[in-house]
Design a protein around this motif. Structure first.
Motif, PDB file in Angstrom:
ATOM      1  N   VAL A 124      -3.388  10.116   2.578  1.00  0.00           N
ATOM      2  CA  VAL A 124      -2.445   9.045   2.237  1.00  0.00           C
ATOM      3  C   VAL A 124      -1.950   9.202   0.797  1.00  0.00           C
ATOM      4  O   VAL A 124      -0.760   9.066   0.519  1.00  0.00           O
ATOM      5  CB  VAL A 124      -3.111   7.666   2.473  1.00  0.00           C
ATOM      6  N   GLN A 125      -2.864   9.515  -0.131  1.00  0.00           N
ATOM      7  CA  GLN A 125      -2.458   9.645  -1.536  1.00  0.00           C
ATOM      8  C   GLN A 125      -2.122  11.088  -1.925  1.00  0.00           C
ATOM      9  O   GLN A 125      -1.278  11.344  -2.769  1.00  0.00           O
ATOM     10  CB  GLN A 125      -3.558   9.104  -2.459  1.00  0.00           C
ATOM     11  N   VAL A 142      -5.157   5.071   8.829  1.00  0.00           N
ATOM     12  CA  VAL A 142      -6.611   5.304   8.873  1.00  0.00           C
ATOM     13  C   VAL A 142      -7.207   4.616  10.104  1.00  0.00           C
ATOM     14  O   VAL A 142      -8.035   5.191  10.822  1.00  0.00           O
ATOM     15  CB  VAL A 142      -7.276   4.801   7.561  1.00  0.00           C
ATOM     16  N   PHE A 159     -11.809   5.520  -0.814  1.00  0.00           N
ATOM     17  CA  PHE A 159     -10.966   4.338  -0.586  1.00  0.00           C
ATOM     18  C   PHE A 159     -10.005   4.667   0.549  1.00  0.00           C
ATOM     19  O   PHE A 159      -9.301   5.660   0.511  1.00  0.00           O
ATOM     20  CB  PHE A 159     -10.163   3.972  -1.844  1.00  0.00           C
ATOM     21  N   HIS A 160      -9.988   3.776   1.543  1.00  0.00           N
ATOM     22  CA  HIS A 160      -9.145   4.047   2.709  1.00  0.00           C
ATOM     23  C   HIS A 160      -8.262   2.870   3.103  1.00  0.00           C
ATOM     24  O   HIS A 160      -7.568   2.952   4.117  1.00  0.00           O
ATOM     25  CB  HIS A 160     -10.023   4.469   3.890  1.00  0.00           C
ATOM     26  N   GLY A 161      -8.313   1.754   2.352  1.00  0.00           N
ATOM     27  CA  GLY A 161      -7.421   0.647   2.661  1.00  0.00           C
ATOM     28  C   GLY A 161      -8.161  -0.664   2.827  1.00  0.00           C
ATOM     29  O   GLY A 161      -9.385  -0.731   2.711  1.00  0.00           O
ATOM     30  N   SER A 164       1.572   1.509   7.095  1.00  0.00           N
ATOM     31  CA  SER A 164       0.822   1.587   5.832  1.00  0.00           C
ATOM     32  C   SER A 164      -0.275   2.636   5.956  1.00  0.00           C
ATOM     33  O   SER A 164      -0.618   3.074   7.070  1.00  0.00           O
ATOM     34  CB  SER A 164       0.167   0.238   5.543  1.00  0.00           C
ATOM     35  N   GLY A 165      -0.851   2.960   4.798  1.00  0.00           N
ATOM     36  CA  GLY A 165      -1.949   3.925   4.799  1.00  0.00           C
ATOM     37  C   GLY A 165      -3.135   3.412   5.599  1.00  0.00           C
ATOM     38  O   GLY A 165      -3.744   4.152   6.384  1.00  0.00           O
ATOM     39  N   ALA A 166      -3.475   2.147   5.387  1.00  0.00           N
ATOM     40  CA  ALA A 166      -4.627   1.569   6.095  1.00  0.00           C
ATOM     41  C   ALA A 166      -4.424   1.678   7.609  1.00  0.00           C
ATOM     42  O   ALA A 166      -5.355   1.998   8.357  1.00  0.00           O
ATOM     43  CB  ALA A 166      -4.813   0.113   5.693  1.00  0.00           C
ATOM     44  N   LYS A 190       2.264   6.712   2.138  1.00  0.00           N
ATOM     45  CA  LYS A 190       2.768   6.676   0.749  1.00  0.00           C
ATOM     46  C   LYS A 190       4.048   7.493   0.492  1.00  0.00           C
ATOM     47  O   LYS A 190       5.134   6.979   0.630  1.00  0.00           O
ATOM     48  CB  LYS A 190       1.668   7.090  -0.223  1.00  0.00           C
ATOM     49  N   ASP A 209      -7.950  12.042   5.075  1.00  0.00           N
ATOM     50  CA  ASP A 209      -7.091  10.947   4.605  1.00  0.00           C
ATOM     51  C   ASP A 209      -6.221  11.519   3.495  1.00  0.00           C
ATOM     52  O   ASP A 209      -6.665  11.665   2.353  1.00  0.00           O
ATOM     53  CB  ASP A 209      -7.950   9.786   4.105  1.00  0.00           C
ATOM     54  N   GLU A 265     -11.275  11.983   1.889  1.00  0.00           N
ATOM     55  CA  GLU A 265     -10.084  12.247   1.067  1.00  0.00           C
ATOM     56  C   GLU A 265     -10.280  13.644   0.458  1.00  0.00           C
ATOM     57  O   GLU A 265     -11.288  13.874  -0.225  1.00  0.00           O
ATOM     58  CB  GLU A 265      -9.981  11.247  -0.082  1.00  0.00           C
TER      59      GLU A 265
HETATM   60  C1  PLP Z   1      -6.525   7.654   0.179  1.00  0.00           C
HETATM   61  C2  PLP Z   1      -5.959   6.331   0.603  1.00  0.00           C
HETATM   62  N1  PLP Z   1      -6.088   5.936   1.878  1.00  0.00           N
HETATM   63  C3  PLP Z   1      -5.587   4.768   2.312  1.00  0.00           C
HETATM   64  C4  PLP Z   1      -4.920   3.923   1.449  1.00  0.00           C
HETATM   65  C5  PLP Z   1      -4.372   2.623   1.950  1.00  0.00           C
HETATM   66  O1  PLP Z   1      -2.977   2.659   1.961  1.00  0.00           O
HETATM   67  P1  PLP Z   1      -2.135   1.314   2.043  1.00  0.00           P
HETATM   68  O2  PLP Z   1      -2.331   0.583   0.758  1.00  0.00           O
HETATM   69  O3  PLP Z   1      -0.731   1.781   2.266  1.00  0.00           O
HETATM   70  O4  PLP Z   1      -2.663   0.550   3.207  1.00  0.00           O
HETATM   71  C6  PLP Z   1      -4.755   4.293   0.101  1.00  0.00           C
HETATM   72  C7  PLP Z   1      -4.067   3.408  -0.836  1.00  0.00           C
HETATM   73  O5  PLP Z   1      -4.123   3.522  -2.024  1.00  0.00           O
HETATM   74  C8  PLP Z   1      -5.288   5.529  -0.331  1.00  0.00           C
HETATM   75  O6  PLP Z   1      -5.160   5.935  -1.596  1.00  0.00           O
END
Ligand code: PLP
Length: 439
Positions: A251-252, A118, A141-143, A113-115, A278, A249, A216
């Motif tokens: 992730v998005q 991170v 936002f990082h999870g 997962s993204g979290a 993602k 980050d 981000e």
């Molecule tokens: C920039 C960013 N980092 C981390 C995450 C966390 O990802 P996850 O929901 O897959 O744990 C998200 C989720 O929306 C995100 O947008």
């Protein structure tokens, strides 16, 4: 008598069996199947999906090539923990990814997962620098896991009742042009953020104790906030000056969302560590913490690990996803369609005084709703407009500190006709909102 589950009444059922802590800001549509840019619900309705499962299904739902790759791998084997065994899809993926990552990002720690990506980035940064401090940014936002929540500051409800967090985290202002107190030009927004970082160094933690800055490149949950390129360049300069690691980050923003494979390439900024997830496997759970071989080789055996990370089905799906992005020229399509959608949204801004700002990169686009006559956030407008869109068959999503931002995240292979369809529904939704508030 035991209640039986009725899919048609998803919202009621969900409220009895799913944790209420899930944000309840959206109707839980009972999806039966999905194809390309469309979701089909059990009641026979079709929706244009401009959420892509929150920037995940970047090559559209059920892309045949991705499904075929996953099915083929499933027929061979579906799990063998990395660390005990290795497998071809993972090794191939490292090679293909190395070819598209920002230069120097060539060693991978896969997760789910993204979290988790991170978490890996934060642990790696502390491990290799031996320093405790992390600078994160307001509105980020990082999870939801503990480390990731500790560096998240977009909404207090994501943090409420969870203290104490992982210590050593300091928040600096993000370069948010529309809401920067020093002015919305590039120079003022960058200066505002840099001044905040300098204050942290002066008053809270000296730079020699800071392991990393985590940012981000475009804020997602924070409201699709696009900073000036100078912001990321300034962070790079400060990091270089003090031997601090720069963690992006992505992730998005990753996997084509901004019109390049990664936002680092749009802004031409060199990260030390990246978190990616993602869009990587178009819906199969996969993520990675990425760094240079030179840096990541210092993360010694036993210091970090995973059971499921780098799952073979997810890796096979990721390989196919990357191939689709390349073969179907989706970065270019993203830029062209993104521009068309953005232009349409800009016209709406000319028409309606409750749209304060329209912004975005590639196909991560947003409208920030305000109370007319000023810049006060207007979450009621965002909710009403999103609901009108839903009635019209278009699913968007909200974002922003107050939920005042409407964000649109279509798949990268969206067609011109579908962009037109979305703009027509948006136009009707905005007009309907205007009609209702006019009384
Ligand atoms: C920039 C960013 N980092 C981390 C995450 C966390 O990802 P996850 O929901 O897959 O744990 C998200 C989720 O929306 C995100 O947008």
């Amino acid at each position: 008598m035991k209640e039986t589950y009725e899919f048609a009444d998803t919202t009621r059922w969900a409220s009895t069996v799913l944790m209420p802590s899930f944000s309840a800001d959206w109707p839980l549509l009972p999806v039966e199947r999905a194809e390309g840019a469309y979701l089909y619900t059990t009641d026979g309705k079709r929706y244009l999906d401009f959420t892509s499962g929150i920037a995940v299904t970047n090559v559209g739902h059920g892309h045949p090539k991705v499904l075929a790759a996953a099915r083929e791998q499933m027929g061979k084997f579906s799990h063998s923990a990395v660390g005990i065994t290795l497998h071809e899809p993972l090794l191939q993926l490292t090679q293909t990814l190395s070819g598209v990552m920002p230069s120097g990002m060539d060693m991978f720690c896969f997760g789910n997962s993204g979290a988790e990506a991170v978490e890996g980035a934060l642990k790696l940064a502390r491990y290799v620098t031996g320093r405790p401090g992390i600078i994160a940014f307001e509105g980020g936002f990082h999870g939801r896991t503990y480390g990731a929540a500790s560096v998240t500051s977009v909404k207090s409800k994501y943090r409420d009742h969870y203290e104490p967090f992982v210590p050593g985290v300091y928040f600096a202002p993000y370069a948010y042009p529309y809401r920067c107190p020093w002015g919305d030009d590039d120079r003022s927004t960058v200066a505002w953020s840099v001044a905040g970082i300098e204050t942290i160094f002066d008053r809270l933690i000296p730079p020699t104790q800071v392991a990393a800055m985590l940012v981000e490149p475009v804020q997602g949950e924070g409201g699709y906030v696009v900073p000036p390129a100078g912001f990321l360049h300034a962070l790079r300069r400060i990091c270089d000056e003090h031997n601090i690691l720069l963690i992006l980050d992505e992730v998005q923003t990753g996997f084509g969302r901004t019109g390049e494979m990664f936002a680092a390439q749009v802004f031409d900024v060199r990260p030390d560590i990246m978190a990616i997830a993602k869009g990587i496997a178009n819906g199969f759970p996969l993520s990675a913490t990425v760094a240079s071989r030179k840096l990541m080789s210092r993360w010694l055996p036993g210091a970090h690990g995973t059971t499921y990370g780098g799952n073979p089905i997810a890796c096979a799906a990721a390989l196919a996803t990357l191939e689709v992005i390349r073969e179907e020229n989706l970065l270019e399509n993203c830029r062209i369609m993104g521009m068309k959608l953005l232009q349409g949204m800009q016209q709406f801004k000319e028409q309606y005084d409750f749209i304060g700002d329209v912004r975005g990169l590639g196909l991560m686009l947003a409208m920030e709703m305000v109370v007319p006559g000023g810049k006060s956030p207007n979450p009621e407008a965002a909710t009403a407009i999103l609901n009108n869109c839903l009635q019209g068959g278009l699913i968007g999503y909200m974002a922003g500190l107050h939920g005042q931002v409407v964000r649109l995240i279509p798949p990268l292979n969206i067609s011109e006709e579908q962009i037109g369809e979305a703009l027509r529904i948006l136009a009707m939704s905005l007009a309907e909102y205007k009609r209702v508030i006019a009384g």
